[in-house]
Design a protein around this motif. Structure first.
Motif, PDB file in Angstrom:
ATOM      1  N   PRO A 125       3.743  -9.190   5.494  1.00  0.00           N
ATOM      2  CA  PRO A 125       4.907  -8.948   4.623  1.00  0.00           C
ATOM      3  C   PRO A 125       4.725  -9.530   3.231  1.00  0.00           C
ATOM      4  O   PRO A 125       5.236  -8.977   2.258  1.00  0.00           O
ATOM      5  N   VAL A 126       3.997 -10.654   3.127  1.00  0.00           N
ATOM      6  CA  VAL A 126       3.760 -11.251   1.813  1.00  0.00           C
ATOM      7  C   VAL A 126       2.950 -10.303   0.944  1.00  0.00           C
ATOM      8  O   VAL A 126       3.250 -10.088  -0.234  1.00  0.00           O
ATOM      9  N   ILE A 127       1.908  -9.716   1.515  1.00  0.00           N
ATOM     10  CA  ILE A 127       1.070  -8.774   0.780  1.00  0.00           C
ATOM     11  C   ILE A 127       1.871  -7.527   0.410  1.00  0.00           C
ATOM     12  O   ILE A 127       1.718  -6.966  -0.678  1.00  0.00           O
ATOM     13  N   THR A 128       2.755  -7.108   1.312  1.00  0.00           N
ATOM     14  CA  THR A 128       3.549  -5.907   1.066  1.00  0.00           C
ATOM     15  C   THR A 128       4.468  -6.075  -0.142  1.00  0.00           C
ATOM     16  O   THR A 128       4.620  -5.150  -0.949  1.00  0.00           O
ATOM     17  N   VAL A 129       5.078  -7.245  -0.272  1.00  0.00           N
ATOM     18  CA  VAL A 129       6.016  -7.456  -1.383  1.00  0.00           C
ATOM     19  C   VAL A 129       5.314  -7.965  -2.641  1.00  0.00           C
ATOM     20  O   VAL A 129       5.957  -8.187  -3.663  1.00  0.00           O
TER      21      VAL A 129
ATOM     22  N   GLY B  11       3.405  -6.463  -4.711  1.00  0.00           N
ATOM     23  CA  GLY B  11       3.549  -5.547  -5.835  1.00  0.00           C
ATOM     24  C   GLY B  11       4.853  -5.758  -6.582  1.00  0.00           C
ATOM     25  O   GLY B  11       4.885  -5.777  -7.818  1.00  0.00           O
ATOM     26  N   MET B  12       5.950  -5.931  -5.839  1.00  0.00           N
ATOM     27  CA  MET B  12       7.234  -6.186  -6.485  1.00  0.00           C
ATOM     28  C   MET B  12       7.240  -7.525  -7.201  1.00  0.00           C
ATOM     29  O   MET B  12       7.828  -7.673  -8.281  1.00  0.00           O
ATOM     30  N   GLN B  13       6.575  -8.519  -6.616  1.00  0.00           N
ATOM     31  CA  GLN B  13       6.529  -9.828  -7.244  1.00  0.00           C
ATOM     32  C   GLN B  13       5.715  -9.793  -8.534  1.00  0.00           C
ATOM     33  O   GLN B  13       6.030 -10.504  -9.489  1.00  0.00           O
ATOM     34  N   ILE B  14       4.660  -8.984  -8.568  1.00  0.00           N
ATOM     35  CA  ILE B  14       3.890  -8.847  -9.805  1.00  0.00           C
ATOM     36  C   ILE B  14       4.734  -8.173 -10.881  1.00  0.00           C
ATOM     37  O   ILE B  14       4.659  -8.533 -12.067  1.00  0.00           O
ATOM     38  N   ALA B  15       5.557  -7.211 -10.473  1.00  0.00           N
ATOM     39  CA  ALA B  15       6.480  -6.593 -11.425  1.00  0.00           C
ATOM     40  C   ALA B  15       7.449  -7.636 -11.981  1.00  0.00           C
ATOM     41  O   ALA B  15       7.736  -7.663 -13.187  1.00  0.00           O
ATOM     42  N   MET B  16       7.940  -8.513 -11.105  1.00  0.00           N
ATOM     43  CA  MET B  16       8.811  -9.594 -11.567  1.00  0.00           C
ATOM     44  C   MET B  16       8.056 -10.554 -12.477  1.00  0.00           C
ATOM     45  O   MET B  16       8.599 -11.064 -13.456  1.00  0.00           O
ATOM     46  N   SER B  17       6.778 -10.788 -12.157  1.00  0.00           N
ATOM     47  CA  SER B  17       5.971 -11.681 -12.988  1.00  0.00           C
ATOM     48  C   SER B  17       5.782 -11.110 -14.385  1.00  0.00           C
ATOM     49  O   SER B  17       5.793 -11.850 -15.380  1.00  0.00           O
ATOM     50  N   LEU B  18       5.598  -9.787 -14.482  1.00  0.00           N
ATOM     51  CA  LEU B  18       5.466  -9.175 -15.796  1.00  0.00           C
ATOM     52  C   LEU B  18       6.759  -9.309 -16.597  1.00  0.00           C
ATOM     53  O   LEU B  18       6.730  -9.516 -17.808  1.00  0.00           O
ATOM     54  N   GLY B  19       7.891  -9.183 -15.894  1.00  0.00           N
ATOM     55  CA  GLY B  19       9.166  -9.401 -16.571  1.00  0.00           C
ATOM     56  C   GLY B  19       9.324 -10.850 -16.997  1.00  0.00           C
ATOM     57  O   GLY B  19       9.763 -11.147 -18.114  1.00  0.00           O
ATOM     58  N   GLY B  20       8.918 -11.771 -16.101  1.00  0.00           N
ATOM     59  CA  GLY B  20       8.979 -13.188 -16.442  1.00  0.00           C
ATOM     60  C   GLY B  20       7.963 -13.577 -17.489  1.00  0.00           C
ATOM     61  O   GLY B  20       8.131 -14.573 -18.207  1.00  0.00           O
ATOM     62  N   ALA B  21       6.882 -12.796 -17.604  1.00  0.00           N
ATOM     63  CA  ALA B  21       5.846 -13.099 -18.599  1.00  0.00           C
ATOM     64  C   ALA B  21       6.394 -13.000 -20.015  1.00  0.00           C
ATOM     65  O   ALA B  21       5.910 -13.698 -20.917  1.00  0.00           O
ATOM     66  N   VAL B  22       7.391 -12.147 -20.246  1.00  0.00           N
ATOM     67  CA  VAL B  22       7.985 -12.036 -21.576  1.00  0.00           C
ATOM     68  C   VAL B  22       8.588 -13.379 -21.979  1.00  0.00           C
ATOM     69  O   VAL B  22       8.348 -13.881 -23.094  1.00  0.00           O
ATOM     70  N   LEU B  23       9.357 -13.981 -21.083  1.00  0.00           N
ATOM     71  CA  LEU B  23       9.980 -15.277 -21.378  1.00  0.00           C
ATOM     72  C   LEU B  23       8.946 -16.395 -21.399  1.00  0.00           C
ATOM     73  O   LEU B  23       9.000 -17.291 -22.244  1.00  0.00           O
TER      74      LEU B  23
ATOM     75  N   ALA C  91       2.484   0.153 -11.460  1.00  0.00           N
ATOM     76  CA  ALA C  91       2.142   1.257 -10.560  1.00  0.00           C
ATOM     77  C   ALA C  91       0.742   1.090  -9.991  1.00  0.00           C
ATOM     78  O   ALA C  91       0.509   1.308  -8.795  1.00  0.00           O
ATOM     79  N   ALA C  92      -0.210   0.687 -10.844  1.00  0.00           N
ATOM     80  CA  ALA C  92      -1.589   0.499 -10.377  1.00  0.00           C
ATOM     81  C   ALA C  92      -1.688  -0.656  -9.392  1.00  0.00           C
ATOM     82  O   ALA C  92      -2.390  -0.571  -8.367  1.00  0.00           O
ATOM     83  N   VAL C  93      -0.988  -1.752  -9.679  1.00  0.00           N
ATOM     84  CA  VAL C  93      -1.031  -2.917  -8.782  1.00  0.00           C
ATOM     85  C   VAL C  93      -0.412  -2.571  -7.438  1.00  0.00           C
ATOM     86  O   VAL C  93      -0.921  -2.975  -6.386  1.00  0.00           O
ATOM     87  N   ASN C  94       0.681  -1.835  -7.445  1.00  0.00           N
ATOM     88  CA  ASN C  94       1.301  -1.438  -6.177  1.00  0.00           C
ATOM     89  C   ASN C  94       0.364  -0.556  -5.359  1.00  0.00           C
ATOM     90  O   ASN C  94       0.344  -0.650  -4.125  1.00  0.00           O
ATOM     91  N   PHE C  95      -0.409   0.280  -6.025  1.00  0.00           N
ATOM     92  CA  PHE C  95      -1.405   1.099  -5.327  1.00  0.00           C
ATOM     93  C   PHE C  95      -2.456   0.214  -4.650  1.00  0.00           C
ATOM     94  O   PHE C  95      -2.807   0.421  -3.481  1.00  0.00           O
ATOM     95  N   ILE C  96      -2.949  -0.787  -5.367  1.00  0.00           N
ATOM     96  CA  ILE C  96      -3.946  -1.706  -4.800  1.00  0.00           C
ATOM     97  C   ILE C  96      -3.350  -2.483  -3.627  1.00  0.00           C
ATOM     98  O   ILE C  96      -3.995  -2.664  -2.590  1.00  0.00           O
ATOM     99  N   VAL C  97      -2.107  -2.936  -3.783  1.00  0.00           N
ATOM    100  CA  VAL C  97      -1.451  -3.691  -2.711  1.00  0.00           C
ATOM    101  C   VAL C  97      -1.270  -2.830  -1.468  1.00  0.00           C
ATOM    102  O   VAL C  97      -1.453  -3.293  -0.338  1.00  0.00           O
ATOM    103  N   ASP C  98      -0.923  -1.561  -1.656  1.00  0.00           N
ATOM    104  CA  ASP C  98      -0.773  -0.649  -0.515  1.00  0.00           C
ATOM    105  C   ASP C  98      -2.089  -0.488   0.241  1.00  0.00           C
ATOM    106  O   ASP C  98      -2.107  -0.428   1.479  1.00  0.00           O
TER     107      ASP C  98
END
Length: 377
Positions: A302-306, A308-320, A358-365
């Motif tokens: 489950p950690v690997i599955t989520v 991709g979403m966490q990396i998306a959150m990290s990109l959002g957090g990367a702005v701050l 999108a690319a990271v989620n593909f790799i995670v899948d």
């Protein structure tokens, strides 16, 4: 005869040495198993890969029309600096006086040919900005993931090991604080403690001024300072890069690490209650070995599955995070262009971040399918 019947009845005849009395012989056949349709790793990977393109298309379309909802980019960026006649002249030159659907078609055509437009504030091709600063954001996200795994997995295992005891309670509170604390606030606290008060870590940037001079001597740089320092074999430069990365990586990594901690704890507790674990426990296998050797891998799925979403959150957090530490990445540049209302640059950067997700989620899948075959079906 029905091919899917469970039983086949054959009449035996007296001729040719058959069974006496002509009794019926019932031969039991097992029902044929139907082949599972849609299986196979290669087909799964192909489908997931093809789904990237409509995802990116939808994201590009949404970004384009949302940016245009506030008006044309030239008015947003230069309104108030030019006279009305100059502004209209610039709008006509850029083609923003044409119908919106025509502008959208031209933008898609340009994106397909690698043309993301030119910024209004500094007149730079957006593609050059993406190439120059994209590696910085990628490096920060990778460092933060290392921090997240280093925190989430061992502490999650520890919390599961001491379930419903005081170490578990402390770690659960820590996990809540980790992903509930705003990234910029945590970054400021870390800067005050380790940079201002203790003076052991730098406050901002990806590398020192001397390090920048050394980096400029590299031919064909990758943009990943850690990798470039390894290529040079310069230990002083490598230490400089890592020192600058510590605080931003911790600030951003704690956000994801708290999520990983809770996931590992919950799934490890569930896995340790499975029958095969109980069987191993009855044979005298120690609890530590059970957790590390038998239960951890299923609990990590489950950690690997989520991830991709966490990396998306990290990109959002990367702005701050990049803004707080003045880290030279896309997040920092995005904040600067947003302040300048340069929506052409904002549009290109947001779209690139969407492509990365999108690319990271593909790799995670793919990783999830390799670890857990059930994902493929």
């Amino acid at each position: 005869m029905d091919a899917e019947s469970d039983y086949v009845t054959t009449e035996s005849k007296e001729a040719g040495g058959g069974d006496e009395g002509g009794e019926s012989v019932v031969v039991e056949n097992k029902p044929k198993e139907k082949k599972r349709k849609g299986g196979g790793l290669s087909r799964y990977i192909l489908i997931r890969f093809l789904l990237i393109f409509p995802t990116i298309f939808i994201l590009v379309t949404l970004v384009f029309f949302l940016m245009r909802a506030t008006g044309d980019p030239i008015t947003a960026a230069l309104g108030g600096r030019l006279t009305p006649s100059q502004l209209q002249e610039r709008i006509a030159e850029a083609g923003y006086d044409r119908p919106l659907i025509v502008q959208y078609g031209d933008y898609l055509w340009g994106v397909l040919h690698g043309d993301f437009g030119t910024t209004f504030t500094d007149h730079r091709p957006v593609l050059d900005i993406l190439k120059l600063y994209g590696a910085g954001t990628l490096e920060l996200v990778l460092f933060s993931l290392i921090v997240a795994f280093a925190i989430g997995i061992p502490l999650g295992m520890l919390a599961a090991r001491y379930r419903d005891r005081w170490p578990d309670a402390v770690l659960r509170i820590f996990a809540i604080l980790a992903y509930a604390t705003p990234v910029f606030f945590l970054g400021l606290i870390l800067k005050l403690i380790f940079s201002v008060n203790l003076g052991i870590l730098p406050t901002s940037g990806r590398v020192s001024s001397q390090g920048e001079l050394t980096m400029s001597k590299i031919t064909n740089p990758s943009g990943l300072y850690f990798l470039d320092a390894l290529r040079l074999g310069d230990t002083a430069l490598l230490s400089d890069v890592l020192q600058h990365a510590v605080l931003p990586a911790i600030a951003l990594g704690l956000l994801t690490g708290g999520v990983f901690l809770r996931l590992v704890r919950t799934n490890l507790i569930g896995t340790l209650e499975q029958p095969y674990i109980e069987s191993a426990r009855s044979r005298g296998v120690g609890e530590n070995r059970l957790a590390r050797k038998h239960a951890l891998r299923p609990a990590l799925i489950p950690v690997i599955t989520v991830m991709g979403m966490q990396i998306a959150m990290s990109l959002g957090g990367a702005v701050l995070t990049e803004t707080t530490f003045e880290w030279g990445g896309l997040g920092y540049q995005l904040s600067q262009y947003m302040q300048a209302r340069d929506y052409v640059a904002v549009q290109g950067i947001v779209m690139m971040m969407a492509v990365i997700v999108a690319a990271v989620n593909f790799i995670v899948d793919i990783i999830a399918a390799l670890i857990d075959p059930r994902v493929r079906y």
